[in-house]
Design a protein around this motif. Structure first.
Motif, mmCIF file in Angstrom:
data_model
loop_
_atom_site.group_PDB
_atom_site.id
_atom_site.type_symbol
_atom_site.label_atom_id
_atom_site.label_comp_id
_atom_site.label_asym_id
_atom_site.label_seq_id
_atom_site.Cartn_x
_atom_site.Cartn_y
_atom_site.Cartn_z
ATOM 1 N N GLY A 29 0.812 -1.221 0.000
ATOM 2 C CA GLY A 29 0.000 0.000 0.000
ATOM 3 C C GLY A 29 0.838 1.260 0.000
ATOM 4 N N GLU A 30 1.983 1.209 -0.648
ATOM 5 C CA GLU A 30 2.884 2.368 -0.696
ATOM 6 C C GLU A 30 2.266 3.518 -1.499
ATOM 7 O OE1 GLU A 30 5.519 2.678 0.993
ATOM 8 O OE2 GLU A 30 6.357 0.692 1.355
ATOM 9 N N ASN A 31 2.837 4.690 -1.302
ATOM 10 C CA ASN A 31 2.461 5.882 -2.057
ATOM 11 C C ASN A 31 3.229 5.913 -3.376
ATOM 12 O OD1 ASN A 31 0.862 6.880 0.074
ATOM 13 N ND2 ASN A 31 2.680 7.691 1.074
ATOM 14 N N HIS A 32 2.819 6.763 -4.266
ATOM 15 C CA HIS A 32 3.534 7.076 -5.507
ATOM 16 C C HIS A 32 3.623 5.906 -6.486
ATOM 17 C CE1 HIS A 32 4.524 10.886 -3.705
ATOM 18 N NE2 HIS A 32 5.004 10.251 -2.649
ATOM 19 N N LEU A 33 2.632 5.022 -6.476
ATOM 20 C CA LEU A 33 2.634 3.896 -7.417
ATOM 21 C C LEU A 33 2.415 4.369 -8.857
ATOM 22 C CD1 LEU A 33 0.642 1.361 -5.265
ATOM 23 C CD2 LEU A 33 3.034 1.141 -5.970
ATOM 24 N N GLY A 34 1.629 5.414 -9.048
ATOM 25 C CA GLY A 34 1.427 5.963 -10.385
ATOM 26 C C GLY A 34 2.709 6.539 -10.944
ATOM 27 N N THR A 35 3.464 7.214 -10.098
ATOM 28 C CA THR A 35 4.757 7.760 -10.517
ATOM 29 C C THR A 35 5.691 6.640 -10.926
ATOM 30 O OG1 THR A 35 4.438 9.560 -8.943
ATOM 31 C CG2 THR A 35 6.672 9.229 -9.782
ATOM 32 N N ALA A 36 5.735 5.590 -10.125
ATOM 33 C CA ALA A 36 6.592 4.449 -10.440
ATOM 34 C C ALA A 36 6.129 3.740 -11.710
ATOM 35 C CB ALA A 36 6.624 3.476 -9.268
ATOM 36 N N ALA A 37 4.831 3.792 -12.010
ATOM 37 C CA ALA A 37 4.323 3.181 -13.240
ATOM 38 C C ALA A 37 4.889 3.887 -14.471
ATOM 39 C CB ALA A 37 2.797 3.212 -13.256
ATOM 40 N N ILE A 38 5.126 5.192 -14.364
ATOM 41 C CA ILE A 38 5.773 5.913 -15.470
ATOM 42 C C ILE A 38 7.168 5.342 -15.689
ATOM 43 C CG2 ILE A 38 6.635 8.145 -16.278
ATOM 44 C CD1 ILE A 38 4.359 9.449 -14.633
ATOM 45 N N GLY A 39 7.892 5.109 -14.605
ATOM 46 C CA GLY A 39 9.207 4.504 -14.718
ATOM 47 C C GLY A 39 9.139 3.133 -15.382
ATOM 48 N N LEU A 40 8.141 2.339 -15.011
ATOM 49 C CA LEU A 40 7.984 1.017 -15.627
ATOM 50 C C LEU A 40 7.712 1.142 -17.125
ATOM 51 C CD1 LEU A 40 5.816 -0.874 -12.985
ATOM 52 C CD2 LEU A 40 8.258 -1.159 -13.431
ATOM 53 N N ALA A 41 6.933 2.150 -17.516
ATOM 54 C CA ALA A 41 6.631 2.346 -18.935
ATOM 55 C C ALA A 41 7.898 2.579 -19.742
ATOM 56 C CB ALA A 41 5.667 3.511 -19.115
ATOM 57 N N TYR A 42 8.856 3.279 -19.144
ATOM 58 C CA TYR A 42 10.116 3.553 -19.831
ATOM 59 C C TYR A 42 11.152 2.454 -19.628
ATOM 60 C CZ TYR A 42 8.675 8.308 -20.914
ATOM 61 O OH TYR A 42 8.018 9.403 -21.423
ATOM 62 N N GLY A 43 11.112 1.773 -18.489
ATOM 63 C CA GLY A 43 12.193 0.856 -18.150
ATOM 64 C C GLY A 43 11.920 -0.621 -18.363
ATOM 65 N N CYS A 44 10.687 -0.987 -18.716
ATOM 66 C CA CYS A 44 10.333 -2.401 -18.862
ATOM 67 C C CYS A 44 9.646 -2.619 -20.210
ATOM 68 C CB CYS A 44 9.369 -2.826 -17.760
ATOM 69 S SG CYS A 44 10.040 -2.726 -16.115
ATOM 70 N N SER A 45 9.449 -3.881 -20.535
ATOM 71 C CA SER A 45 8.691 -4.199 -21.746
ATOM 72 C C SER A 45 7.228 -3.843 -21.522
ATOM 73 C CB SER A 45 8.826 -5.686 -22.073
ATOM 74 O OG SER A 45 8.122 -6.462 -21.119
ATOM 75 N N LEU A 46 6.513 -3.679 -22.603
ATOM 76 C CA LEU A 46 5.096 -3.353 -22.514
ATOM 77 C C LEU A 46 4.332 -4.465 -21.789
ATOM 78 C CD1 LEU A 46 2.771 -1.457 -23.245
ATOM 79 C CD2 LEU A 46 2.611 -2.637 -25.443
ATOM 80 N N GLU A 47 4.699 -5.704 -22.041
ATOM 81 C CA GLU A 47 4.020 -6.838 -21.406
ATOM 82 C C GLU A 47 4.219 -6.832 -19.891
ATOM 83 O OE1 GLU A 47 6.054 -7.118 -24.136
ATOM 84 O OE2 GLU A 47 4.327 -7.186 -25.488
ATOM 85 N N GLU A 48 5.379 -6.392 -19.426
ATOM 86 C CA GLU A 48 5.633 -6.320 -17.984
ATOM 87 C C GLU A 48 4.952 -5.103 -17.357
ATOM 88 O OE1 GLU A 48 9.964 -8.148 -17.067
ATOM 89 O OE2 GLU A 48 9.948 -6.315 -18.265
ATOM 90 N N ALA A 49 4.996 -3.986 -18.038
ATOM 91 C CA ALA A 49 4.499 -2.737 -17.465
ATOM 92 C C ALA A 49 2.973 -2.615 -17.523
ATOM 93 C CB ALA A 49 5.131 -1.550 -18.186
#
Length: 155
Positions: A29-49
């Motif tokens: 239940g951490e904060n800033h999950l949406g912000t981290a999702a932006i990082g995933l969009a840039y740093g991971c494959s589409l299937e992972e993110a």
């Protein structure tokens, strides 16, 4: 094991590239999950993110949901495609809600042939509207020029 990410302050989460860490933070239940999702969009494959971005789009915090839609737009720009779940989430939110920029990014970055039907319709509608507005503005300029020309002859 302590996390190396600053979930409390959000610092550095745009560099998130570990889907397992995002999942663990979501479970905590951490904060800033949406912000981290932006990082995933840039740093991971589409299937992972993609599943994590969709999950972030359902967070109770409005700002984090907004960031999740930003992540969807980033994923569209990076991958020139989205998953069916991301297309559906953006379509469900609609073009006037917080998905407006994600939809615009998708229409810009994803080739027309890859778009689902609803997005194709949005793109055709947008192009037609832009063309009609352009014609309207040019006709207004022509009328203005003609009016100024007529007034100039009377003086």
């Amino acid at each position: 094991m302590a996390s190396e990410w600053d979930w409390e302050g959000g610092e550095g989460l745009l560099g998130m590239d570990d889907p397992a860490e995002w999942d663990a933070a979501c479970e905590r239940g951490e904060n800033h999950l949406g912000t981290a999702a932006i990082g995933l969009a840039y740093g991971c494959s589409l299937e992972e993110a993609a599943p994590r971005i969709v999950r972030a789009m359902q967070l109770p915090d409005f700002e984090q949901r907004r960031y999740a839609f930003t992540a969807a737009g980033a994923a569209a720009r990076v991958n020139r495609n989205l998953t069916p779940q991301l297309y559906a989430a953006a379509r469900d939110e609609g073009p006037k809600g917080i998905a407006v920029h994600a939809i615009a990014d998708t229409l810009y970055a994803v080739p027309f042939r890859r778009l689902p039907l609803w997005f194709k319709w949005r793109k055709v509608r947008s192009k037609a509207r832009n063309k009609l507005e352009s014609w309207w503005l040019r006709s207004g300029e022509a009328v203005g020029d003609a009016w100024r020309s007529l007034r100039g002859r009377r003086s």
